[in-house]
Enzyme design. Sequence first.
Site, PDB file in Angstrom:
ATOM      1  N   ASN A 152     -15.395   5.435   1.472  1.00 45.13           N
ATOM      2  CA  ASN A 152     -16.674   5.439   0.746  1.00 45.13           C
ATOM      3  C   ASN A 152     -17.757   4.542   1.340  1.00 45.13           C
ATOM      4  OD1 ASN A 152     -15.256   3.184  -0.151  1.00 45.13           O
ATOM      5  ND2 ASN A 152     -16.029   3.330  -2.229  1.00 45.13           N
ATOM      6  N   GLY A 228      -8.601   0.374  -0.722  1.00 45.74           N
ATOM      7  CA  GLY A 228      -8.297   1.769  -1.037  1.00 45.74           C
ATOM      8  C   GLY A 228      -7.757   1.884  -2.445  1.00 45.74           C
ATOM      9  N   GLU A 248      -7.910  -4.693  -1.904  1.00 38.05           N
ATOM     10  CA  GLU A 248      -9.153  -4.437  -2.642  1.00 38.05           C
ATOM     11  C   GLU A 248      -9.034  -3.014  -3.186  1.00 38.05           C
ATOM     12  OE1 GLU A 248     -11.531  -6.664  -3.139  1.00 38.05           O
ATOM     13  OE2 GLU A 248     -10.686  -8.195  -1.835  1.00 38.05           O
ATOM     14  N   LEU A 249      -8.712  -2.906  -4.481  1.00 38.40           N
ATOM     15  CA  LEU A 249      -8.339  -1.594  -5.031  1.00 38.40           C
ATOM     16  C   LEU A 249      -9.413  -1.070  -5.984  1.00 38.40           C
ATOM     17  CD1 LEU A 249      -4.573  -2.467  -5.603  1.00 38.40           C
ATOM     18  CD2 LEU A 249      -5.672  -1.580  -3.544  1.00 38.40           C
ATOM     19  N   CYS A 282     -16.196   1.761  -5.815  1.00 36.26           N
ATOM     20  CA  CYS A 282     -15.109   1.132  -6.578  1.00 36.26           C
ATOM     21  C   CYS A 282     -15.626   0.409  -7.820  1.00 36.26           C
ATOM     22  CB  CYS A 282     -14.319   0.171  -5.693  1.00 36.26           C
ATOM     23  SG  CYS A 282     -15.386  -0.967  -4.810  1.00 36.26           S
TER      24      CYS A 282
HETATM   25  P1  NAP Z   1      -6.926   5.803  -0.178  1.00 36.64           P
HETATM   26  O1  NAP Z   1      -6.595   7.231  -0.292  1.00 36.64           O
HETATM   27  O2  NAP Z   1      -6.041   4.809  -0.817  1.00 36.64           O
HETATM   28  O3  NAP Z   1      -7.045   5.493   1.397  1.00 36.64           O
HETATM   29  C1  NAP Z   1      -7.431   4.231   1.859  1.00 36.64           C
HETATM   30  C2  NAP Z   1      -6.885   4.045   3.261  1.00 36.64           C
HETATM   31  O4  NAP Z   1      -5.463   3.946   3.203  1.00 36.64           O
HETATM   32  C3  NAP Z   1      -7.185   5.208   4.199  1.00 36.64           C
HETATM   33  O5  NAP Z   1      -7.437   4.727   5.487  1.00 36.64           O
HETATM   34  C4  NAP Z   1      -5.885   5.987   4.161  1.00 36.64           C
HETATM   35  O6  NAP Z   1      -5.691   6.824   5.286  1.00 36.64           O
HETATM   36  C5  NAP Z   1      -4.901   4.850   4.147  1.00 36.64           C
HETATM   37  N1  NAP Z   1      -3.540   5.206   3.751  1.00 36.64           N
HETATM   38  C6  NAP Z   1      -3.086   6.329   3.153  1.00 36.64           C
HETATM   39  N2  NAP Z   1      -1.740   6.252   2.977  1.00 36.64           N
HETATM   40  C7  NAP Z   1      -1.354   5.060   3.462  1.00 36.64           C
HETATM   41  C8  NAP Z   1      -0.100   4.380   3.565  1.00 36.64           C
HETATM   42  N3  NAP Z   1       1.043   4.915   3.130  1.00 36.64           N
HETATM   43  N4  NAP Z   1      -0.077   3.156   4.128  1.00 36.64           N
HETATM   44  C9  NAP Z   1      -1.207   2.572   4.556  1.00 36.64           C
HETATM   45  N5  NAP Z   1      -2.425   3.163   4.508  1.00 36.64           N
HETATM   46  C10 NAP Z   1      -2.488   4.391   3.964  1.00 36.64           C
HETATM   47  O7  NAP Z   1      -8.408   5.507  -0.713  1.00 36.64           O
HETATM   48  P2  NAP Z   1      -9.738   6.324  -0.451  1.00 36.64           P
HETATM   49  O8  NAP Z   1      -9.682   7.614  -1.189  1.00 36.64           O
HETATM   50  O9  NAP Z   1     -10.070   6.352   1.000  1.00 36.64           O
HETATM   51  O10 NAP Z   1     -10.796   5.348  -1.136  1.00 36.64           O
HETATM   52  C11 NAP Z   1     -11.018   5.339  -2.502  1.00 36.64           C
HETATM   53  C12 NAP Z   1     -10.306   4.187  -3.167  1.00 36.64           C
HETATM   54  O11 NAP Z   1     -10.681   2.956  -2.558  1.00 36.64           O
HETATM   55  C13 NAP Z   1     -10.705   4.054  -4.628  1.00 36.64           C
HETATM   56  O12 NAP Z   1      -9.582   3.766  -5.394  1.00 36.64           O
HETATM   57  C14 NAP Z   1     -11.668   2.878  -4.601  1.00 36.64           C
HETATM   58  O13 NAP Z   1     -11.790   2.208  -5.827  1.00 36.64           O
HETATM   59  C15 NAP Z   1     -11.058   2.021  -3.558  1.00 36.64           C
HETATM   60  N6  NAP Z   1     -12.045   1.075  -3.044  1.00 36.64           N
HETATM   61  C16 NAP Z   1     -11.931  -0.241  -3.393  1.00 36.64           C
HETATM   62  C17 NAP Z   1     -12.889  -1.149  -2.951  1.00 36.64           C
HETATM   63  C18 NAP Z   1     -12.803  -2.615  -3.291  1.00 36.64           C
HETATM   64  O14 NAP Z   1     -13.452  -3.409  -2.608  1.00 36.64           O
HETATM   65  N7  NAP Z   1     -12.060  -3.004  -4.301  1.00 36.64           N
HETATM   66  C19 NAP Z   1     -13.944  -0.702  -2.166  1.00 36.64           C
HETATM   67  C20 NAP Z   1     -14.015   0.650  -1.845  1.00 36.64           C
HETATM   68  C21 NAP Z   1     -13.060   1.529  -2.284  1.00 36.64           C
HETATM   69  P3  NAP Z   1      -5.933   8.421   5.170  1.00 36.64           P
HETATM   70  O15 NAP Z   1      -7.374   8.597   4.855  1.00 36.64           O
HETATM   71  O16 NAP Z   1      -5.551   8.905   6.514  1.00 36.64           O
HETATM   72  O17 NAP Z   1      -5.039   8.912   4.068  1.00 36.64           O
END
Ligand code: NAP
Length: 474
Positions: A152, A228, A248-249, A282
């Site tokens: 994002n 993520g 950071e979830l 997020c």
């Molecule tokens: P996501 O699906 O959890 O993916 C995040 C990252 O993790 C991607 O690079 C993904 O790769 C990777 N990943 C997937 N499976 C993994 C595994 N088994 N081991 C290690 N890494 C793995 O999240 P997203 O859809 O990209 O982002 C949305 C989420 O991020 C939301 O929940 C949002 O709230 C959170 N977020 C939190 C913050 C904060 O600062 N708290 C900021 C921004 C976003 P792939 O894309 O290749 O699957």
Amino acid sequence: MEKKKLYIGGNWVEANDYYDLRSPFSQEVVAQVPLADKNHVEEAIRAASENTGIIKNMPAHERADILLRVSTLLEENMEEAARILTLENAKPIKAARLEIGRTAQTYRFAAEEAKQLYGETIPMDAAKGAEDKFGFTIREPLGVIAAITPFNFPFNLAAHKLGPAIAAGNSIVLKPASQTPLSAFYIAELFERAGLPKGVLNVVTGSGGVIGDLLVTDDRVKMVTFTGSLEVGKRVKELAGLKRVTLELGSNAPVIIDNVKDLDRAVTKCVQGSFAYSGQICISVQRIYVHEDIFDTFLEKFSRGAQSLVIGDPEDESTDISALIHQKEITRVKTWIEEAENKGATKILGGELYNNTTITPTILTNVPSDSSLCTLEAFAPIVYVNKFNNINAAIKEANNSQFGLQAGIFTDSIQTALKAVRELESGGINVNDVPTFRVDHMPYGGVKNSGIGKEGIKYSTEEMTEVKFVSFTS
Ligand code: NAP
């Protein structure tokens, strides 16, 4: 169409397999992206590991200069970088430019932080028997850091990891989200141009499951900094063993609107905080609790504000809302709306399909607390507005969540504000603003299932160091 390469050990490396990267809005293939395999990940970790010394021993002013050059390069190439962002994650172009501006500032903060890694002196003579000793601490880099980033804010959230890691003298393997690899390659090019030694930054793209597990379980990796979803974050934590981990979830951020005089300010900020980047933030506003005396007026003004947003092609200058990152999210959101309605909620606005890629800004009210829209993270342009009659009830509702990243309260009463500050279970509280407000040097990170550890450049730079204690005996 461009065929991209992995960035390993300062070289641009071809992979054996590639995947098609599609624009979330047009669904056209915009690039072919390498699928890193086990060997590539091994090479990337080896390169980072072999080059820990070069970045650790580089004087702080040189590390700062590299970060500053990246910041300047980003500012000089703002339009190109913003177009890449819009292409890969459908962020409307005007918001994409804002992200690039912020990212340049984040690297600037990191450049400043590189020069401020202070230790402290310890008054050793406070302990009996240590009167002849002089004690102090120094901060040392950890070594190899694995940075895993979401789709994002691919430029700025990578900056929140690369900036502090380099400021503190670490080397890095970056794994960007599969949907947003172009920004990661672009920033690697800028670091190359800025003079970062080869091997200090490595970029591997491909499946999160494959690459993520390899990075998280490798003993040479000393820290995993992950941004993520909760599901993946839990897995990272389980697999990381004794490594340092920052998570950071997600969240389902609440905002309380007390009986305020300046309702228009609250409405404007809530429209922005709920629907910016289609709610895929997020700290996007998901739950709004409004005082009963102003509830009807708020709802009417808020709906009007949401209706005024322009939905369209992310490349159009006027667009406020564009495609969700994947079409499967639309099905999920529609199911959530149906579920809430079946449980007694009323839809005030939206919930319609647009261009088969997004859903129009959606507002519900009377949403029961056991519906998915209350308990989970929506990550879509959908929000609910519920009524409260006293502040205790509002705080209780706001706290009724597994998450706690940021919360907001609008109030004219200092007592109510301070009560909320004390009682809201959240990593950060924004008084008279939405939870969506963030700048990049403030401490940022959640409680409960929103994560572990703090970002914000000073804080993450410290987390990326080890405190070493030194005792001198005279
Ligand atoms: P996501 O699906 O959890 O993916 C995040 C990252 O993790 C991607 O690079 C993904 O790769 C990777 N990943 C997937 N499976 C993994 C595994 N088994 N081991 C290690 N890494 C793995 O999240 P997203 O859809 O990209 O982002 C949305 C989420 O991020 C939301 O929940 C949002 O709230 C959170 N977020 C939190 C913050 C904060 O600062 N708290 C900021 C921004 C976003 P792939 O894309 O290749 O699957």
